[in-house]
Scaffold this active site. Structure first.
Site, PDB file in Angstrom:
ATOM      1  N   HIS A  44       0.803  -1.228   0.000  1.00  0.00           N
ATOM      2  CA  HIS A  44       0.000   0.000   0.000  1.00  0.00           C
ATOM      3  C   HIS A  44       0.834   1.275   0.000  1.00  0.00           C
ATOM      4  O   HIS A  44       0.266   2.368   0.001  1.00  0.00           O
ATOM      5  CB  HIS A  44      -0.958  -0.007   1.192  1.00  0.00           C
ATOM      6  CG  HIS A  44      -2.075  -1.002   1.032  1.00  0.00           C
ATOM      7  ND1 HIS A  44      -2.924  -1.006  -0.052  1.00  0.00           N
ATOM      8  CD2 HIS A  44      -2.475  -2.049   1.803  1.00  0.00           C
ATOM      9  CE1 HIS A  44      -3.800  -1.998   0.059  1.00  0.00           C
ATOM     10  NE2 HIS A  44      -3.538  -2.645   1.179  1.00  0.00           N
ATOM     11  N   GLN A 145      -1.308 -13.439   4.649  1.00  0.00           N
ATOM     12  CA  GLN A 145      -2.466 -12.715   5.169  1.00  0.00           C
ATOM     13  C   GLN A 145      -3.767 -13.398   4.792  1.00  0.00           C
ATOM     14  O   GLN A 145      -3.986 -13.737   3.623  1.00  0.00           O
ATOM     15  CB  GLN A 145      -2.488 -11.290   4.620  1.00  0.00           C
ATOM     16  CG  GLN A 145      -1.630 -10.360   5.435  1.00  0.00           C
ATOM     17  CD  GLN A 145      -1.823  -8.906   5.064  1.00  0.00           C
ATOM     18  OE1 GLN A 145      -0.936  -8.323   4.478  1.00  0.00           O
ATOM     19  NE2 GLN A 145      -2.964  -8.337   5.416  1.00  0.00           N
ATOM     20  N   GLU A 147      -7.471 -12.370   4.599  1.00  0.00           N
ATOM     21  CA  GLU A 147      -8.219 -11.103   4.619  1.00  0.00           C
ATOM     22  C   GLU A 147      -9.301 -11.063   3.548  1.00  0.00           C
ATOM     23  O   GLU A 147      -9.710  -9.979   3.133  1.00  0.00           O
ATOM     24  CB  GLU A 147      -7.261  -9.919   4.490  1.00  0.00           C
ATOM     25  CG  GLU A 147      -6.295  -9.999   3.317  1.00  0.00           C
ATOM     26  CD  GLU A 147      -5.350  -8.798   3.238  1.00  0.00           C
ATOM     27  OE1 GLU A 147      -5.581  -7.771   3.886  1.00  0.00           O
ATOM     28  OE2 GLU A 147      -4.365  -8.908   2.471  1.00  0.00           O
ATOM     29  N   ASP A 173      -9.421  -5.421   5.124  1.00  0.00           N
ATOM     30  CA  ASP A 173      -9.938  -6.095   3.928  1.00  0.00           C
ATOM     31  C   ASP A 173     -10.966  -7.157   4.296  1.00  0.00           C
ATOM     32  O   ASP A 173     -11.965  -7.318   3.593  1.00  0.00           O
ATOM     33  CB  ASP A 173      -8.780  -6.724   3.139  1.00  0.00           C
ATOM     34  CG  ASP A 173      -8.081  -5.698   2.273  1.00  0.00           C
ATOM     35  OD1 ASP A 173      -8.765  -5.026   1.491  1.00  0.00           O
ATOM     36  OD2 ASP A 173      -6.851  -5.545   2.397  1.00  0.00           O
TER      37      ASP A 173
HETATM   38  C1  3PY Z   1      -5.915  -5.131   6.406  1.00  0.00           C
HETATM   39  O1  3PY Z   1      -6.444  -4.852   7.496  1.00  0.00           O
HETATM   40  O2  3PY Z   1      -6.567  -5.336   5.377  1.00  0.00           O
HETATM   41  C2  3PY Z   1      -4.487  -5.231   6.313  1.00  0.00           C
HETATM   42  O3  3PY Z   1      -3.975  -5.611   5.291  1.00  0.00           O
HETATM   43  C3  3PY Z   1      -3.701  -4.829   7.508  1.00  0.00           C
HETATM   44  O4  3PY Z   1      -2.378  -5.026   7.349  1.00  0.00           O
HETATM   45 MG    MG Z   2      -5.215  -5.716   3.630  1.00  0.00          MG
END
Ligand code: 3PY
Ligand code: MG
Length: 252
Positions: A44, A145, A147, A173
């Site tokens: 990001h 991740q 998400e 996300d």
């Molecule tokens: C999210 O909260 O989507 C993230 O990627 C945090 O790092």
């Molecule tokens: Mg994210």
């Protein structure tokens, strides 16, 4: 196993922050506050390959492990971060076991994976290729991740993939993709976070979570979450600036 990887997987509690300001000075300022690690955010924030290497150098100077959140799943991005000397990578938006296995393949040298061997900074510019080949699979931290709604639905099969050190939950996300945004939906989002944490722990994986600030880390520790990324240098700069200016204005 490296001290950092050991700390990440010992369920003992590590706390870091994102480095989103693309400059080694910001990394030095952050590292001087002694976080357990930093995570340079190439998903990001606008940070190029050469700059990532300089930011890792700055963290190394302060003996703070530097992970890199890569922009996506491309093996080249993972290889580049690790060749630059990152202590680990954080791979965003992993939604199924195939994507998890691809992240492992890109992060580990053969026979565990398909990472390419090269004379980058991580290998001492060629002076330490043999040593790097021997140690990297034991020291590099791979965090993925969860998400997305699909990642949540597939959490058991993802958590079972060998070679992953940390299952990291991205609540931002996740809240968007399961339609649980805002305070009114907090219970549903928190239940999803707990479901991911429980499945990851059952598979023997450490669990991580992003928090915008550290106010509820103690609560989440009770859910077995031991790896935290708290905000970012940019977020803390803006919070500090806003608070400082507000105080100055209230005193005039
Ligand atoms: C999210 O909260 O989507 C993230 O990627 C945090 O790092
Ligand atoms: Mg994210």
């Amino acid at each position: 196993m490296s001290g950092f990887r050991q700390n990440c997987t010992a369920f003992d509690g590590v706390i870091g922050t994102f480095s989103a300001i693309p400059h080694p000075v910001a990394v030095e300022i952050t590292a001087a506050a002694a976080p357990d690690f930093i995570c340079i955010d190439c998903e990001h924030a606008q940070i190029g390959r050469e700059r990532v290497e300089d930011m890792i150098r700055a963290a190394d100077l302060h003996r703070v492990p530097a992970m890199v959140r890569v922009p996506g799943h491309a093996p080249e991005a993972i290889a580049s971060a690790l060749d630059a000397g990152a202590a680990g990578v954080l791979v965003p938006r992993v939604s199924n076991a195939d994507e998890a296995r691809a992240a492992v393949a890109a992060s580990r040298f053969p026979p565990a994976g398909r990472r390419g061997v090269g004379p980058g900074r991580a290998a001492g510019y060629g002076y330490r290729i043999a040593e790097t080949l021997k140690s990297a699979n034991e020291t590099v931290v791979l965090a993925i991740q969860i998400e997305t709604a699909e990642g949540l639905a597939n959490i058991e099969e993802i958590a079972a993939v060998e070679g992953i050190d940390v299952i990291f939950i991205g609540p931002g996300d996740l809240s968007v993709t399961i339609d649980a945004m805002g305070p009114a939906n907090a219970d549903r989002l928190n239940a999803a976070i707990r479901r991911i944490a429980d499945a990851a722990r059952a598979a023997g994986k450490a669990v991580g979570l992003f928090r915008p600030d550290g106010s509820d880390v103690a609560t989440w520790e009770k859910a077995g979450i031991s790896f935290y990324i708290i905000g970012s240098d940019a977020m803390m700069l803006s919070a500090g600036l806003a608070a400082g200016l507000k105080q100055a204005r209230s005193e005039t």
